[in-house]
Structures are given as structure tokens and as C-alpha cells.
Design a protein around this motif. Structure first.
Motif, PDB file in Angstrom:
ATOM      1  N   ASN A  23       0.727  -1.327  -0.014  1.00 27.67           N
ATOM      2  CA  ASN A  23       0.141   0.048  -0.033  1.00 27.67           C
ATOM      3  C   ASN A  23       0.812   1.219   0.068  1.00 27.67           C
ATOM      4  O   ASN A  23       1.973   0.955   0.395  1.00 27.67           O
ATOM      5  CB  ASN A  23      -1.060   0.048   1.156  1.00 27.67           C
ATOM      6  CG  ASN A  23      -1.985  -1.183   1.098  1.00 27.67           C
ATOM      7  OD1 ASN A  23      -2.504  -1.386   0.218  1.00 27.67           O
ATOM      8  ND2 ASN A  23      -2.127  -2.006   2.467  1.00 27.67           N
ATOM      9  N   PRO A  24       0.378   2.370  -0.555  1.00 29.30           N
ATOM     10  CA  PRO A  24       1.051   3.626  -0.681  1.00 29.30           C
ATOM     11  C   PRO A  24       1.751   3.956   1.015  1.00 29.30           C
ATOM     12  O   PRO A  24       2.861   4.647   0.828  1.00 29.30           O
ATOM     13  CB  PRO A  24       0.109   4.755  -0.904  1.00 29.30           C
ATOM     14  CG  PRO A  24      -0.961   3.946  -1.673  1.00 29.30           C
ATOM     15  CD  PRO A  24      -1.057   2.590  -0.937  1.00 29.30           C
ATOM     16  N   ASP A  25       1.202   3.472   2.224  1.00 26.02           N
ATOM     17  CA  ASP A  25       1.831   3.908   3.381  1.00 26.02           C
ATOM     18  C   ASP A  25       2.708   2.965   3.873  1.00 26.02           C
ATOM     19  O   ASP A  25       3.299   3.084   4.713  1.00 26.02           O
ATOM     20  CB  ASP A  25       0.784   3.982   4.418  1.00 26.02           C
ATOM     21  CG  ASP A  25      -0.189   2.740   4.848  1.00 26.02           C
ATOM     22  OD1 ASP A  25       0.195   1.610   3.819  1.00 26.02           O
ATOM     23  OD2 ASP A  25      -0.915   2.743   5.715  1.00 26.02           O
ATOM     24  N   GLY A  26       3.017   2.000   2.990  1.00 24.26           N
ATOM     25  CA  GLY A  26       4.275   1.102   3.420  1.00 24.26           C
ATOM     26  C   GLY A  26       3.632  -0.125   3.824  1.00 24.26           C
ATOM     27  O   GLY A  26       4.452  -1.062   4.217  1.00 24.26           O
ATOM     28  N   SER A  27       2.390  -0.278   4.062  1.00 23.16           N
ATOM     29  CA  SER A  27       1.863  -1.569   4.514  1.00 23.16           C
ATOM     30  C   SER A  27       1.556  -2.515   3.462  1.00 23.16           C
ATOM     31  O   SER A  27       1.332  -2.407   2.458  1.00 23.16           O
ATOM     32  CB  SER A  27       0.640  -1.261   5.270  1.00 23.16           C
ATOM     33  OG  SER A  27      -0.492  -0.823   4.619  1.00 23.16           O
ATOM     34  N   ASN A  67      -2.727  -4.916   5.780  1.00 23.72           N
ATOM     35  CA  ASN A  67      -2.592  -3.440   6.304  1.00 23.72           C
ATOM     36  C   ASN A  67      -1.523  -3.250   7.231  1.00 23.72           C
ATOM     37  O   ASN A  67      -1.638  -2.103   8.018  1.00 23.72           O
ATOM     38  CB  ASN A  67      -3.992  -2.936   6.479  1.00 23.72           C
ATOM     39  CG  ASN A  67      -4.106  -1.351   6.298  1.00 23.72           C
ATOM     40  OD1 ASN A  67      -3.588  -0.999   5.199  1.00 23.72           O
ATOM     41  ND2 ASN A  67      -4.542  -0.653   6.949  1.00 23.72           N
ATOM     42  N   LYS A  86       2.650  -3.209   8.789  1.00 19.85           N
ATOM     43  CA  LYS A  86       3.962  -2.842   8.545  1.00 19.85           C
ATOM     44  C   LYS A  86       4.885  -3.820   9.353  1.00 19.85           C
ATOM     45  O   LYS A  86       4.229  -4.203  10.109  1.00 19.85           O
ATOM     46  CB  LYS A  86       4.440  -1.390   8.878  1.00 19.85           C
ATOM     47  CG  LYS A  86       3.644  -0.244   7.913  1.00 19.85           C
ATOM     48  CD  LYS A  86       3.971   1.048   8.401  1.00 19.85           C
ATOM     49  CE  LYS A  86       3.177   2.267   7.527  1.00 19.85           C
ATOM     50  NZ  LYS A  86       3.560   3.476   7.973  1.00 19.85           N
TER      51      LYS A  86
END
Length: 289
Positions: A13-17, A22, A24
């Protein structure tokens, strides 16, 4: 030479997850308690001394915290081995793939993954209210038709015997769980061999408005005996956990709260209490090690 994993194969995902869970890498403890029901995550984490992280996406609810000083992640998976394949693959990627380079890490990390779930008994002697640890998982689903692994002689014989007795068009897979975790958190529980069904109704011989192709499947499975190897209970995830654990190199064990006996037609009037007891006993065993 290590192969880079393309964006289409491992979605971040864009947030790095990671895509479905969802999560990290820093959100995940090395000890994971997995439950099917999202509401059951709170039943685990309510026992924690502190919770450092919570998140949810789809059926995947995650709480990471500390129980008597031990860092533990509790995650829900939903039902079925299709969900377990996603769950196990993404958990593994969190610890064994460098998200920045998309390359497998040089050093393999093995997680301890403990499934806590409900189950039905297929042996008269295993009453509702019992707690059972699965030595082997036997998959009546076809997940392992899409992967290759090695089976022991006993595992092959069990799969072949079930195929013959049920007249199936495919061979079920039989996989041993973690001997280390069986010794650690299975201590004091009934030790059994768990059948994983690819559904709750027809695949478990239940008839509502559709007649199952094998209406007496539980009775047939309960009578199988391969060199003393017998089947004890059934649910919907264990074999998928064990198969993916073997392929990915993680320690996995399935612990079962027996809430029904399909042979005696008994159903527990305290199903939630049985699960709560199994959760607390498991947490205490994890910190005793």
C-alpha cells in the motif's frame, strides 16, 4: 541470485503496509495468535497488559501488545483456507521480504503462529467442552493442488485412504504441525488429527435445502484408521495453516475448542466460555516457555 518480487505479485500500500493485512513489519510480533472471528481478537487482547497497536481491514483485525512481558500479535483471518493462504503469505512477507528492494532477505525469520478456534468432534469419546491440539491437519480442500511440497509416507497414506473411502476426485493433503509448539502450548490437551473442510454445510454433511453428496461424511471420516492414525475433529482452516507453514518455514499449531460432537449430536451451552478458557491457558503457556 535473488529475484526481485514485482509490484503485481506482492502489493504494498502507499503507506508502506502490506495489501490485505494493512500491516507494516514493525507492527508484527514474532508470536502470533490467529483467530477466525474478528470479534475474538479483543477476547485475546483484553488479557494484554498493554496494547501498542490496533488496525483493521476487511476481516483482518490486528492487536499487538504485551502479556506478562511477552510481545504478542492477535489477528483475525476470517474463515477458510483461501483466507489462510493470503494471511500466511503476507505474514511471511512482513518478516522475510525487504519492502524497499522487493528482495527476499538474506536471513530467514520463523514466526510462531498459534491458531485458536472452534471445532466439532467426530469421535464419541471427545465431548463438547474438550480442548484439543492438532498434531496433523488434513485438507479436504484443493489448496495444495496449486503448490508443491514433500509429504511423509504416513501423510501420503492418510490422503489416499480418505480419497478412497469418500470416493473423491482428488487426493486430500495431510500435513504435520509444529512439534515444538505442540509440546509448548498443546501440553495437557487432547492430541488429535484435524480434518479441514472447505465449507460449513455440505462439506460437513449438513443439509438445509441442498442434499450433500456425502451426507454421512463425518461418520465415514470417524472410522478411518491408517496404521493407528485416526481423525478426531473438523473445522475449516488447520490444514491450510500447516501446509503454508511448511512451505514458508514457520512454526504453526492449531488449538481447538470442541463445541460440538457430531456423533452424539451434543452441542455445548457454553461455547464462548470454552474459547475464553483456551485463550487464557494458551497465553499462560506462551509466557512459561
Amino acid at each position: 541470485m535473488k529475484k526481485r518480487i514485482p509490484e503485481s505479485e506482492l502489493i504494498i500500500n502507499p503507506d508502506g503496509s502490506i495489501y490485505h493485512l494493512n500491516l507494516k513489519p514493525e507492527h508484527l510480533a514474532s508470536t502470533v495468535i490467529a483467530v477466525g472471528d474478528p470479534e475474538r481478537v479483543q477476547k485475546v487482547s483484553k488479557n494484554f497488559d498493554s496494547i501498542e497497536f490496533k488496525i483493521s481491514k476487511r476481516e483482518f483485525v490486528t492487536h499487538t501488545g504485551y502479556y506478562k512481558g511477552k510481545r504478542i500479535t492477535a489477528i483475525s483471518t476470517g474463515m477458510g483456507t483461501d483466507n489462510i493462504e493470503i494471511f500466511m503469505t503476507e505474514l511471511d512477507a512482513l518478516v522475510n521480504v525487504d519492502f524497499a528492494t522487493r528482495l527476499p532477505k538474506d536471513t530467514h525469520t520463523s514466526l510462531d503462529i498459534i491458531r485458536i478456534g472452534t471445532s466439532g468432534s467426530m469421535q464419541k469419546a471427545i465431548a463438547a467442552g474438550s480442548l484439543l491440539a492438532s498434531s496433523y491437519g488434513i485438507g479436504l480442500d484443493t489448496l495444495m493442488a496449486f503448490y508443491s511440497t514433500n509429504y511423509s509416507s504416513l501423510e501420503e497414506k492418510v490422503g489416499q485412504a480418505i480419497q478412497k473411502d469418500l470416493k473423491l476426485s482428488f487426493t486430500p493433503y495431510c500435513i504435520q504441525g509444529s512439534e515444538k509448539l505442540l509440546e509448548q502450548v498443546g501440553k495437557g490437551l487432547i492430541i488429535g488429527n484435524t480434518v479441514t473442510c472447505p465449507g460449513f454445510f455440505g462439506p460437513q454433511g449438513r443439509e438445509v435445502r441442498i442434499k450433500p453428496a456425502i451426507p454421512d461424511i463425518i461418520e465415514k471420516l470417524s472410522k478411518i484408521d491408517v496404521e493407528g492414525f485416526q481423525l478426531t475433529n473438523f473445522e475449516m482452516e488447520t490444514a491450510g495453516y500447516y501446509a503454508m507453514g511448511r512451505l514458508l518455514g514457520h512454526e504453526v499449531i492449531s488449538l481447538n475448542a470442541i463445541i460440538a460432537n457430531r456423533i452424539t449430536h451434543e452441542f455445548s451451552n457454553d461455547a464462548y466460555g470454552i474459547v475464553d478458557r483456551l485463550i487464557l491457558e494458551t497465553l499462560d503457556k506462551l509466557v512459561e516457555a
